[in-house]
Design a protein around this motif. Sequence first.
Motif, PDB file in Angstrom:
ATOM      1  N   HIS A  86       0.755  -1.238  -0.022  1.00  0.00           N
ATOM      2  CA  HIS A  86       0.108   0.037   0.038  1.00  0.00           C
ATOM      3  C   HIS A  86       1.014   1.233   0.008  1.00  0.00           C
ATOM      4  N   TYR A  88      -0.585   4.517   1.459  1.00  0.00           N
ATOM      5  CA  TYR A  88      -1.296   5.253   2.251  1.00  0.00           C
ATOM      6  C   TYR A  88      -0.527   6.120   3.011  1.00  0.00           C
ATOM      7  N   PHE A 113      -2.864   9.730   3.638  1.00  0.00           N
ATOM      8  CA  PHE A 113      -4.026   8.654   3.035  1.00  0.00           C
ATOM      9  C   PHE A 113      -4.202   7.710   3.958  1.00  0.00           C
ATOM     10  N   TYR A 114      -3.950   7.784   5.335  1.00  0.00           N
ATOM     11  CA  TYR A 114      -4.322   6.749   6.339  1.00  0.00           C
ATOM     12  C   TYR A 114      -5.549   7.034   7.066  1.00  0.00           C
ATOM     13  N   GLY A 115      -6.483   7.816   6.468  1.00  0.00           N
ATOM     14  CA  GLY A 115      -7.995   8.015   7.070  1.00  0.00           C
ATOM     15  C   GLY A 115      -8.602   6.665   6.972  1.00  0.00           C
ATOM     16  N   SER A 116      -9.523   6.375   8.050  1.00  0.00           N
ATOM     17  CA  SER A 116     -10.400   5.093   7.978  1.00  0.00           C
ATOM     18  C   SER A 116      -9.657   3.935   7.942  1.00  0.00           C
ATOM     19  N   GLY A 119      -6.734   4.402   2.916  1.00  0.00           N
ATOM     20  CA  GLY A 119      -7.372   4.723   1.619  1.00  0.00           C
ATOM     21  C   GLY A 119      -7.977   5.791   1.493  1.00  0.00           C
ATOM     22  N   SER A 120      -8.247   6.732   2.578  1.00  0.00           N
ATOM     23  CA  SER A 120      -9.010   7.948   2.584  1.00  0.00           C
ATOM     24  C   SER A 120      -7.837   9.314   2.969  1.00  0.00           C
ATOM     25  N   PHE A 121      -8.200  10.260   2.446  1.00  0.00           N
ATOM     26  CA  PHE A 121      -7.214  11.360   2.801  1.00  0.00           C
ATOM     27  C   PHE A 121      -7.681  11.921   4.115  1.00  0.00           C
ATOM     28  N   ARG A 122      -6.755  12.251   5.002  1.00  0.00           N
ATOM     29  CA  ARG A 122      -7.346  12.789   6.234  1.00  0.00           C
ATOM     30  C   ARG A 122      -6.155  14.016   6.672  1.00  0.00           C
TER      31      ARG A 122
END
Length: 390
Positions: A86, A88, A113-116, A119-122
């Motif tokens: 990955h 992330y 990109f470790y949101g959730s 995979g999600s931008f944070r």
Amino acid sequence: MTQYNKFKQASVFAASALALAVASASHAVDFEVGDTKASVYGYAKLDIIYDVDADLGNAISHNNATTGKKIVLDGEPSQDGHFNMHAYQSRIGFQTTTPVSGSDLVTRIEGDFYGSGGGSFRLRHAYGSWGGILAGQTWTNFYGFVAGTPTIDFTGPPGVANQARQPQLRYTAGNFSASIEDPDTLGGSEKAQNDVVQTDSDTAKSELPDVTARYTDTSGPFKYSASAVLRQLEFDAEADPNATVDDDSAFGWGIALEAAMDVSEAITLRAGVTHGDGLGGYMNVSPQTSPAYVADNGDLETLESTGGTLGASIKAGPGAINASYNVATVDLDDEEIDGDDTFETAYLNYIWSPAERISYGIETSWASRETKGGDDGDAVRIQGMVMYSF
């Protein structure tokens, strides 16, 4: 721990001593707009993961603490051998520095990109600082960045103060800093660190901010940090119509001591200890992220936790060999709740930079967890990384 597990742990670390696997800091693209200096920085990072035992997810500590205890206990069925890749951890940030009334106004916004869980931008950082006053979201003031030995595993060593980022208002004067911080966000768990184990619904509440203080200094080759946190923990049974207990509150507290010594130009030793009652997520990768629970008699009982780390870095060639042992514990012996009470990890890696802005690394890690009842399990991971910075 069984003789087989002890043999497996020793064998893997003996083999990994031959591996070559110290991440370079992000560089930056700098430019000026008027009297403001601006930087865009970040990196793209690929993690290459092989789990010898059960699938531990994107990061060992992160997944063990928050997504269902991925380390399988001895005697439980498990699928061994998992490959994963990955990107992330890749991140991007923007920082500005502007002279204002004799002091620099600094702003910073950064995300990954470790949101959730991946995979999600944070949002990682979003703050401004001027005249010693910082306001926004950044590293908790409880962590001193002294005891942590570099790892490729994203979450890093358990047992030290948490490297989490949360909203805060901080004042810094020389080597001393103090802050008030949001009591509900540390560690990023869904119900936050005021998530007491309680009645049928979430009746935890926060009436006061968490208060921290930290002193960090250097004396020759020796660097040290001492920090403290004080928290109010509370539940309000009126929020739950089915509650059979009254409201209650308690104070939680914690201390963290960190030290690092440059023994020579090539060798750095590090150590840290964290302890508290009602500390919860302020200890990195605590076996129990909740700081307290509601006992059968209706009292809010805080949980005592202790952790520590020992580590070393040895410069070798274009990088460094890093090794650490880390443990986080929560005392459940006299408590009414069950669950994990011990989490341990050990890391051995080599991270190097063949050229500016480029970092490679390889790491072997071992992790174990133990329950209040004495059941335990362990797992081994081999991980590589490629990181390109800008």
